[in-house]
Design a protein around this motif. Structure first.
Motif, mmCIF file in Angstrom:
data_model
loop_
_atom_site.group_PDB
_atom_site.id
_atom_site.type_symbol
_atom_site.label_atom_id
_atom_site.label_comp_id
_atom_site.label_asym_id
_atom_site.label_seq_id
_atom_site.Cartn_x
_atom_site.Cartn_y
_atom_site.Cartn_z
ATOM 1 N N PHE A 22 122.396 -24.356 78.361
ATOM 2 C CA PHE A 22 122.786 -24.366 76.956
ATOM 3 C C PHE A 22 122.109 -25.529 76.228
ATOM 4 O O PHE A 22 121.548 -25.352 75.153
ATOM 5 C CB PHE A 22 124.310 -24.476 76.830
ATOM 6 N N LYS A 75 120.366 -33.944 57.589
ATOM 7 C CA LYS A 75 121.583 -34.436 58.244
ATOM 8 C C LYS A 75 121.963 -33.545 59.424
ATOM 9 O O LYS A 75 122.308 -34.037 60.497
ATOM 10 C CB LYS A 75 122.730 -34.496 57.236
ATOM 11 N N SER A 79 121.808 -34.932 63.114
ATOM 12 C CA SER A 79 123.085 -35.045 63.812
ATOM 13 C C SER A 79 123.066 -34.171 65.071
ATOM 14 O O SER A 79 123.509 -34.590 66.141
ATOM 15 C CB SER A 79 124.214 -34.628 62.879
ATOM 16 N N VAL A 82 120.794 -35.755 67.771
ATOM 17 C CA VAL A 82 121.438 -36.862 68.481
ATOM 18 C C VAL A 82 122.477 -36.321 69.459
ATOM 19 O O VAL A 82 122.542 -36.738 70.626
ATOM 20 C CB VAL A 82 122.078 -37.853 67.482
ATOM 21 N N THR A 83 123.284 -35.384 68.981
ATOM 22 C CA THR A 83 124.301 -34.790 69.849
ATOM 23 C C THR A 83 123.653 -34.151 71.074
ATOM 24 O O THR A 83 124.097 -34.335 72.209
ATOM 25 C CB THR A 83 125.092 -33.725 69.051
ATOM 26 N N LEU A 87 123.966 -34.964 75.017
ATOM 27 C CA LEU A 87 124.398 -33.923 75.966
ATOM 28 C C LEU A 87 123.396 -33.684 77.095
ATOM 29 O O LEU A 87 123.765 -33.221 78.171
ATOM 30 C CB LEU A 87 124.664 -32.600 75.233
ATOM 31 N N LEU A 144 119.098 -43.000 74.275
ATOM 32 C CA LEU A 144 120.543 -42.713 74.329
ATOM 33 C C LEU A 144 120.976 -42.329 75.749
ATOM 34 O O LEU A 144 121.985 -41.655 75.927
ATOM 35 C CB LEU A 144 120.946 -41.612 73.333
ATOM 36 N N ARG B 19 125.508 -44.473 68.826
ATOM 37 C CA ARG B 19 124.719 -43.355 68.318
ATOM 38 C C ARG B 19 124.759 -43.405 66.793
ATOM 39 O O ARG B 19 125.726 -43.894 66.216
ATOM 40 C CB ARG B 19 125.235 -42.010 68.823
ATOM 41 N N PRO B 20 123.707 -42.917 66.145
ATOM 42 C CA PRO B 20 123.711 -42.956 64.682
ATOM 43 C C PRO B 20 124.502 -41.785 64.082
ATOM 44 O O PRO B 20 124.681 -40.760 64.746
ATOM 45 C CB PRO B 20 122.233 -42.831 64.343
ATOM 46 N N PHE B 22 124.969 -39.366 60.406
ATOM 47 C CA PHE B 22 124.116 -38.943 59.302
ATOM 48 C C PHE B 22 124.871 -38.463 58.065
ATOM 49 O O PHE B 22 124.349 -38.503 56.969
ATOM 50 C CB PHE B 22 123.158 -37.846 59.785
ATOM 51 N N PHE B 23 126.071 -37.950 58.262
ATOM 52 C CA PHE B 23 126.817 -37.454 57.117
ATOM 53 C C PHE B 23 127.544 -38.609 56.443
ATOM 54 O O PHE B 23 127.738 -39.672 57.045
ATOM 55 C CB PHE B 23 127.801 -36.364 57.561
ATOM 56 N N ASP B 24 127.955 -38.392 55.183
ATOM 57 C CA ASP B 24 128.616 -39.468 54.430
ATOM 58 C C ASP B 24 129.845 -39.957 55.188
ATOM 59 O O ASP B 24 130.165 -41.129 55.169
ATOM 60 C CB ASP B 24 129.023 -38.968 53.040
ATOM 61 N N ASP B 29 129.867 -35.760 61.706
ATOM 62 C CA ASP B 29 128.982 -35.790 62.884
ATOM 63 C C ASP B 29 129.794 -35.590 64.158
ATOM 64 O O ASP B 29 129.370 -34.908 65.092
ATOM 65 C CB ASP B 29 128.250 -37.131 62.984
ATOM 66 N N LEU B 32 130.911 -32.010 64.409
ATOM 67 C CA LEU B 32 129.761 -31.188 64.796
ATOM 68 C C LEU B 32 129.514 -31.306 66.305
ATOM 69 O O LEU B 32 129.237 -30.318 66.985
ATOM 70 C CB LEU B 32 128.527 -31.643 64.005
ATOM 71 N N ASN B 33 129.661 -32.528 66.801
ATOM 72 C CA ASN B 33 129.525 -32.753 68.241
ATOM 73 C C ASN B 33 130.548 -31.912 69.013
ATOM 74 O O ASN B 33 130.218 -31.263 70.013
ATOM 75 C CB ASN B 33 129.713 -34.250 68.520
ATOM 76 N N VAL B 36 129.561 -28.312 69.067
ATOM 77 C CA VAL B 36 128.471 -28.053 70.020
ATOM 78 C C VAL B 36 129.007 -28.015 71.453
ATOM 79 O O VAL B 36 128.637 -27.149 72.247
ATOM 80 C CB VAL B 36 127.352 -29.113 69.869
ATOM 81 N N VAL B 37 129.904 -28.943 71.754
ATOM 82 C CA VAL B 37 130.475 -28.965 73.111
ATOM 83 C C VAL B 37 131.270 -27.673 73.351
ATOM 84 O O VAL B 37 131.172 -27.057 74.425
ATOM 85 C CB VAL B 37 131.349 -30.219 73.328
#
Lengths: 401, 136
Positions: A22, A75, A79, A82-83, A87, A144, B19-20, B22-24, B29, B32-33, B36-37
């Motif tokens: 994935f 963004k 984002s 980075v995620t 992972l 990272l 980690r950086p 990006f959103f306000d 972020d 979103l992580n 994704v997980v």
């Protein structure tokens, strides 16, 4: 997902493999599809808006970066990237943690040369007890990668090397070849084609980590004695065991490329890949000076690297510098702002001996295109140069001594 | 496959240097992580199911295509519909909190003017306005 082909590969459950698949798939999506999408938004909206407000085009990468930063597509791209980067490593940890004991045992067995796969390999490993890892490596987790390249958790640890090897397989989504050595294979083979008179007796790979690209030099120049150095002991232990598992006679040393413990004029080729951009500027200058010192007259220094900003369009410069800003690689952009021909000259190489190439990935393009490139290398200014994306082109620069 | 050795110091899994975002609001972020997980776990289940199906077909206890052709009995269908409803409710539980709070909280005379008028609509920027917003 690409699975490692050597004995040190981790024993993974069905679910662990699926998670890695994935993450690999997501990386390909972010770096191919989302990256193209961001470029399209740049062309259609952001760049025209920049021109309207400033009356000119952006002049460099930082201007592109500043203009794109507020945009939603930047963004989400960033984002998610980075995620996904996080992972990559997280997808390896569970299997690695479970396999650590077995990995150490396998490595110990492989490190006894009489028990390497064919029983013929005589590779060596020279670690230095008490060696001080430079702060440029030890201060933060580059890429990272939690725990970094030098993180040790027990005596004789090599887990960080395994994390990198397995993580790279996820990270590269096939673009670095089955053995993660597309860079080494593409470049060592290219040099052999391009300079048929070069018959190196000794080759050195600087900042070799797990030796995944060091081995390619042995494949293409089997008569040569091939050495790899790095500062991170866990990676070197792993590199040695990995080379033994793959029946390659390689010699690994714990050493800082800024102060090599080799005599003057002792190597025919000094190589590095994806290394200099992780080093502070002053260190880069010292590394090149050291390369010059240890090279024999007529020897070749060659660095596979990210292409310099001066040779790319502002957008491509921004795109590559993303890693410098967001991937814990603080020396990345300062390196890319340097002119390779200048640093080679300052290290003592004659300007007329400077060279640079763009080499098509042999794995991606196949032998025919790659061979043709030895005659007519592609130009640097391309959105494929140095960019981990489908159709990657490797950039390298260097000089003959 | 051996279990991890409890005597072994576990490897660090957090990123030194951070980690950086990006959103306000960095919470975006982080969410979103999480998405994704979750996506990764959904995919993992699909691969596992595909493996299970392939093994069953190979062993002859499932005919190829049998799973796709399968229809649930009326009884099973009803049970699944109930479970599906529960699943959806639990997925959106976080939004329900706002709806249910006024009903469950004892109404206080003081709290009223604060809680109601501003909360829902006025504070939230429209998506168009959001798009134009730049980072600080």
């Amino acid at each position: 997902m690409l699975d490692l082909k050597h004995e040190l590969k981790l024993d993974k459950t069905r679910d662990e493999k699926a998670r890695m698949n994935f993450v690999s798939g997501l990386r390909a999506h972010v770096l191919n599809d989302m990256a193209s999408g961001m470029r399209a938004v740049w062309d259609a909206e952001v760049e025209p808006a920049f021109r309207r407000s400033r009356g000119r085009r952006p002049k460099d990468g930082p201007e592109v970066h500043a203009a794109l930063k507020p945009n939603e597509c930047f963004k989400f791209y960033s984002s998610l990237r980075v995620t996904t980067q996080d992972l990559v490593w997280q997808s390896v940890f569970p299997a690695l943690e479970r396999n650590r004991g077995a990995l150490k045992e396998k490595a110990a067995r492989l490190s006894r040369s009489s028990q390497s796969r064919s029983g013929k390999t005589r590779g060596t490993l020279a670690l230095r007890p008490g060696f001080q890892v430079p702060r440029s490596v030890s201060a933060l987790d580059v890429h990272l990668m939690a725990g970094n390249y030098d993180g040790e958790y027990e005596e004789g640890d090599l887990a960080a090397g395994s994390l990198y090897d397995n993580g790279l397989a996820v990270f590269s989504f096939g673009l670095m070849g089955q053995n993660l050595d597309d860079i080494g294979q593409s470049i060592a083979g290219f040099i052999k084609l391009k300079f048929p008179k070069l018959k190196p007796a000794k080759i050195l790979d600087l900042g070799c980590t797990i030796g995944h690209n060091t081995g390619s030099w042995k494949d293409h120049f089997p008569a040569a004695e091939v050495h790899g150095i790095d500062v991170a002991a866990p990676c070197l232990r792993y590199a040695h065991a990995r080379a033994q598992a793959q029946d390659r006679e390689l010699h690994f040393h714990q050493m800082d490329a800024e102060a090599l413990d080799f005599p003057d004029a002792s190597f025919d080729v000094v190589f590095s890949s994806m290394f200099l951009h992780e080093v502070p500027r002053k260190g880069i200058e010292r590394i090149l000076a050291e390369a010059h010192r240890v090279l024999k007259p007529g020897g070749l220094m060659l660095h596979m690297e990210l292409p310099p900003n001066s040779q790319l369009s502002p957008y491509d410069a921004f795109y590559l510098d993303w890693d410098g800003a967001y991937n814990n690689e603080p020396f990345y952009k300062p390196f890319r702002d340097l002119k390779p021909e200048d640093i080679c000259r300052r290290a003592g190489f004659a300007p007329e001996k400077y060279l640079q190439f763009v080499i098509p990935s042999v794995g991606w393009y196949g032998e025919k295109v790659w061979r043709e490139a030895a005659e007519r290398p592609p130009s640097v200014d391309s959105d494929k140069t140095g960019r981990l994306t489908d159709g990657i082109l490797w950039y390298c620069f260097g000089a003959f001594k | 496959m051996s279990a991890s050795d409890p005597a072994r110091r576990p490897m660090r899994r957090t990123i030194r240097g951070g980690r950086p975002y990006f959103f306000d609001d960095p919470a975006i972020d982080k969410i979103l992580n999480m998405v994704v997980v979750l996506g990764s776990e959904v995919w993992t289940l699909r691969e596992r199911l595909a493996a299970l199906e392939a093994i069953q077909v190979r062993q002859g206890s499932l005919a190829s295509g049998e799973l796709d052709a399968h229809d649930f009995s009326t009884e099973d269908e009803a049970r699944l519909a109930g479970e599906r409803k529960e699943f959806i409710d639990s997925l959106f539980r976080v939004l329900q909190v706002q709806v249910e709070e006024p009903r469950t909280q004892p109404v206080k005379a003081k709290a009223k003017p604060k809680a109601k008028p501003k909360g829902k609509t006025a504070r939230r920027p429209t998506s168009a306005a959001k798009g134009r917003k730049t980072r600080r």
